[in-house]
Enzyme design. Structure first.
Site, PDB file in Angstrom:
ATOM      1  N   LYS A  53      -3.264   2.653   9.229  1.00 25.33           N
ATOM      2  CA  LYS A  53      -2.577   1.796   9.948  1.00 25.33           C
ATOM      3  C   LYS A  53      -1.921   2.583  11.349  1.00 25.33           C
ATOM      4  O   LYS A  53      -1.839   3.843  11.414  1.00 25.33           O
ATOM      5  CB  LYS A  53      -1.043   1.510   9.330  1.00 25.33           C
ATOM      6  CG  LYS A  53      -1.327   0.618   8.087  1.00 25.33           C
ATOM      7  CD  LYS A  53       0.082   0.406   7.313  1.00 25.33           C
ATOM      8  CE  LYS A  53      -0.234   0.023   5.892  1.00 25.33           C
ATOM      9  NZ  LYS A  53       0.851   0.053   4.860  1.00 25.33           N
ATOM     10  N   SER A 113      -1.299  -0.480   0.982  1.00 27.87           N
ATOM     11  CA  SER A 113      -0.337   0.702   1.332  1.00 27.87           C
ATOM     12  C   SER A 113      -1.050   1.867   1.425  1.00 27.87           C
ATOM     13  O   SER A 113      -2.216   2.195   1.033  1.00 27.87           O
ATOM     14  CB  SER A 113       0.420   0.911  -0.057  1.00 27.87           C
ATOM     15  OG  SER A 113       1.214   2.030  -0.136  1.00 27.87           O
ATOM     16  N   ALA A 114      -0.523   2.760   2.272  1.00 32.78           N
ATOM     17  CA  ALA A 114      -1.193   4.111   2.623  1.00 32.78           C
ATOM     18  C   ALA A 114      -0.894   5.046   1.559  1.00 32.78           C
ATOM     19  O   ALA A 114      -1.629   6.043   1.555  1.00 32.78           O
ATOM     20  CB  ALA A 114      -0.547   4.562   3.945  1.00 32.78           C
ATOM     21  N   LYS A 123       6.960   6.875   8.309  1.00 30.34           N
ATOM     22  CA  LYS A 123       6.704   5.802   7.359  1.00 30.34           C
ATOM     23  C   LYS A 123       5.543   4.822   7.736  1.00 30.34           C
ATOM     24  O   LYS A 123       5.139   4.645   8.718  1.00 30.34           O
ATOM     25  CB  LYS A 123       8.029   4.690   7.743  1.00 30.34           C
ATOM     26  CG  LYS A 123       9.378   5.091   6.932  1.00 30.34           C
ATOM     27  CD  LYS A 123      10.383   4.172   7.208  1.00 30.34           C
ATOM     28  CE  LYS A 123      11.652   4.438   6.439  1.00 30.34           C
ATOM     29  NZ  LYS A 123      12.963   3.798   6.758  1.00 30.34           N
ATOM     30  N   THR A 143      10.925   4.266  -1.355  1.00 28.97           N
ATOM     31  CA  THR A 143      10.745   5.968  -1.935  1.00 28.97           C
ATOM     32  C   THR A 143      10.814   6.560  -0.678  1.00 28.97           C
ATOM     33  O   THR A 143      10.520   7.803  -0.737  1.00 28.97           O
ATOM     34  CB  THR A 143       9.412   5.639  -2.596  1.00 28.97           C
ATOM     35  OG1 THR A 143       8.338   5.285  -1.652  1.00 28.97           O
ATOM     36  CG2 THR A 143       9.487   5.159  -3.994  1.00 28.97           C
ATOM     37  N   GLU A 185       5.299  -6.142   5.912  1.00 29.69           N
ATOM     38  CA  GLU A 185       5.437  -4.713   6.272  1.00 29.69           C
ATOM     39  C   GLU A 185       7.149  -4.430   6.720  1.00 29.69           C
ATOM     40  O   GLU A 185       7.785  -5.072   7.243  1.00 29.69           O
ATOM     41  CB  GLU A 185       4.897  -4.494   7.657  1.00 29.69           C
ATOM     42  CG  GLU A 185       3.369  -3.813   7.194  1.00 29.69           C
ATOM     43  CD  GLU A 185       3.501  -2.396   6.807  1.00 29.69           C
ATOM     44  OE1 GLU A 185       4.776  -1.662   6.892  1.00 29.69           O
ATOM     45  OE2 GLU A 185       2.568  -1.804   6.385  1.00 29.69           O
ATOM     46  N   ASP A 186       7.226  -3.088   6.589  1.00 31.83           N
ATOM     47  CA  ASP A 186       8.569  -2.557   7.054  1.00 31.83           C
ATOM     48  C   ASP A 186       8.410  -1.689   8.261  1.00 31.83           C
ATOM     49  O   ASP A 186       9.502  -1.156   8.775  1.00 31.83           O
ATOM     50  CB  ASP A 186       9.373  -1.725   5.925  1.00 31.83           C
ATOM     51  CG  ASP A 186       8.443  -0.466   5.610  1.00 31.83           C
ATOM     52  OD1 ASP A 186       7.422  -0.590   5.256  1.00 31.83           O
ATOM     53  OD2 ASP A 186       9.329   0.591   5.578  1.00 31.83           O
ATOM     54  N   ASP A 188       2.731  -4.324   1.923  1.00 25.48           N
ATOM     55  CA  ASP A 188       3.154  -2.925   1.893  1.00 25.48           C
ATOM     56  C   ASP A 188       3.825  -2.700   0.701  1.00 25.48           C
ATOM     57  O   ASP A 188       4.593  -3.514   0.068  1.00 25.48           O
ATOM     58  CB  ASP A 188       3.699  -2.869   3.231  1.00 25.48           C
ATOM     59  CG  ASP A 188       4.133  -1.284   3.344  1.00 25.48           C
ATOM     60  OD1 ASP A 188       3.159  -0.352   3.309  1.00 25.48           O
ATOM     61  OD2 ASP A 188       5.126  -0.984   3.657  1.00 25.48           O
ATOM     62  N   LEU A 189       3.788  -1.191   0.580  1.00 23.05           N
ATOM     63  CA  LEU A 189       4.515  -0.947  -0.726  1.00 23.05           C
ATOM     64  C   LEU A 189       5.882  -0.212  -0.457  1.00 23.05           C
ATOM     65  O   LEU A 189       6.952  -0.913  -0.554  1.00 23.05           O
ATOM     66  CB  LEU A 189       3.671   0.103  -1.638  1.00 23.05           C
ATOM     67  CG  LEU A 189       4.467   0.673  -2.940  1.00 23.05           C
ATOM     68  CD1 LEU A 189       4.821  -0.325  -3.735  1.00 23.05           C
ATOM     69  CD2 LEU A 189       3.298   1.604  -3.495  1.00 23.05           C
ATOM     70  N   ASP A 190       5.669   0.916  -0.073  1.00 26.47           N
ATOM     71  CA  ASP A 190       6.869   1.685   0.328  1.00 26.47           C
ATOM     72  C   ASP A 190       8.004   0.949   1.493  1.00 26.47           C
ATOM     73  O   ASP A 190       7.263   0.772   2.582  1.00 26.47           O
ATOM     74  CB  ASP A 190       6.637   3.018   0.891  1.00 26.47           C
ATOM     75  CG  ASP A 190       6.119   4.095  -0.316  1.00 26.47           C
ATOM     76  OD1 ASP A 190       6.614   3.876  -1.418  1.00 26.47           O
ATOM     77  OD2 ASP A 190       5.743   4.978   0.181  1.00 26.47           O
TER      78      ASP A 190
HETATM   79  P1  B16 Z   1       1.282   9.153  -0.500  1.00 19.99           P
HETATM   80  P2  B16 Z   1       3.469   2.259   2.648  1.00 19.99           P
HETATM   81  C1  B16 Z   1       3.376   5.094   2.995  1.00 19.99           C
HETATM   82  O1  B16 Z   1       3.315   4.029   2.159  1.00 19.99           O
HETATM   83  C2  B16 Z   1       4.816   5.783   3.234  1.00 19.99           C
HETATM   84  O2  B16 Z   1       5.272   4.915   4.068  1.00 19.99           O
HETATM   85  C3  B16 Z   1       4.483   7.044   4.019  1.00 19.99           C
HETATM   86  O3  B16 Z   1       5.755   7.662   4.051  1.00 19.99           O
HETATM   87  C4  B16 Z   1       3.705   8.025   3.168  1.00 19.99           C
HETATM   88  O4  B16 Z   1       3.302   9.173   3.613  1.00 19.99           O
HETATM   89  C5  B16 Z   1       2.165   7.380   2.708  1.00 19.99           C
HETATM   90  O5  B16 Z   1       2.398   6.120   2.080  1.00 19.99           O
HETATM   91  C6  B16 Z   1       1.301   7.982   1.751  1.00 19.99           C
HETATM   92  O6  B16 Z   1       1.836   8.058   0.632  1.00 19.99           O
HETATM   93  O7  B16 Z   1       1.753  10.533  -0.168  1.00 19.99           O
HETATM   94  O8  B16 Z   1       2.013   8.657  -1.992  1.00 19.99           O
HETATM   95  O9  B16 Z   1      -0.239   8.898  -0.665  1.00 19.99           O
HETATM   96  O10 B16 Z   1       4.588   2.182   3.521  1.00 19.99           O
HETATM   97  O11 B16 Z   1       2.137   2.373   3.562  1.00 19.99           O
HETATM   98  O12 B16 Z   1       3.267   1.555   1.343  1.00 19.99           O
HETATM   99 MG    MG Z   2       6.053   0.829   4.510  1.00 16.58          MG
END
Ligand code: B16
Ligand code: MG
Length: 213
Positions: A146, A115-116, A44, A16, A170-171, A8-10
């Site tokens: 997810k 990552s989303a 998240k 972030t 994952e977090d 996962d990224l964030d």
């Molecule tokens: P974006 P992850 C997710 O990242 C974030 O945790 C979530 O808060 C955010 O809305 C989503 O990415 C979409 O991000 O607006 O940059 O496309 O935890 O899946 O890496």
């Molecule tokens: Mg995350």
């Protein structure tokens, strides 16, 4: 040893969430909706549009906007979020991430991003770690976000490994559920909540070494 790593990224590679929070909070304010840090936790790992839907429902405004208007609101939030990322650099990598990626490379274990975030390639580039990843799953190609396992299954396929031979990091609770449903070994990374279903949970990547998998 496992044959592939899916990250996962964030919240795993960098944090972030604070920038997402500022941008959503300001958008909410412009709509008369107040969100706090506790509510932000529920966003998240959730996609941009699903996050907006949650925020509108939170403010009882879920029926007030057309799809086009919602696209516009999501764009406004993202424009501010991207501006807040302007100074992101290698210093914003979470502890232990760089060392772990180096270990994976030295041992020829392929890594992918699940990552989303549609901003993932840009963020990884700013963090100076883009080249460690063989593939970044494009969230636009997903039918379901997810906790659906689709993103993790696609990530494993992209690096030619079976989910059962991979480790997912994952977090967020939704992410752990997706990892487990895909058949991967799940590593939860969090100090703030107990991630149910994780095979192991640590405070940071600093507590991990690739030989344990
Ligand atoms: P974006 P992850 C997710 O990242 C974030 O945790 C979530 O808060 C955010 O809305 C989503 O990415 C979409 O991000 O607006 O940059 O496309 O935890 O899946 O890496
Ligand atoms: Mg995350």
């Amino acid at each position: 040893m496992k044959k592939g790593f899916v990250f996962d990224l964030d919240g795993v590679i960098t944090d972030t969430a604070k920038f997402h929070y500022i941008a959503w909070k300001n958008l909410g304010k412009s709509l008369g909706i107040t969100i706090d840090e506790i509510f932000n936790e529920t966003l998240k790992g959730i996609s941009r549009m699903d996050s907006l839907d949650k925020i509108l429902a939170h403010g009882h405004r879920e029926n007030d906007f057309t799809l086009d208007e919602k696209e516009e609101l999501a764009k406004k939030k993202n424009d501010e979020y991207v501006k807040l990322l302007a100074n992101l650099s290698e210093e914003d990598l979470l502890p232990g991430v760089h060392d772990f990626l180096v270990q994976a490379k030295q041992n020829n274990i392929p890594c992918a991003i699940a990552s989303a975030s549609k901003n993932a390639p840009m963020i990884l580039e700013k963090l100076g770690v883009l080249d460690f990843f063989e593939h970044i799953v494009d969230p636009e190609t997903l039918k379901k976000g997810k906790p659906n396992p689709e993103i993790f299954i696609k990530a494993a396929k992209s690096i030619n490994v079976e989910p059962k031979d991979s480790v997912g990091f994952e977090d967020a609770q939704a992410g752990i559920e997706g990892i487990k449903a895909s058949g991967m070994y799940a590593v939860g990374i969090s100090t703030s909540e107990r991630l149910k279903g994780a095979d192991v949970q640590v405070a940071s990547m600093e507590d991990l070494t690739i030989t344990q998998f």
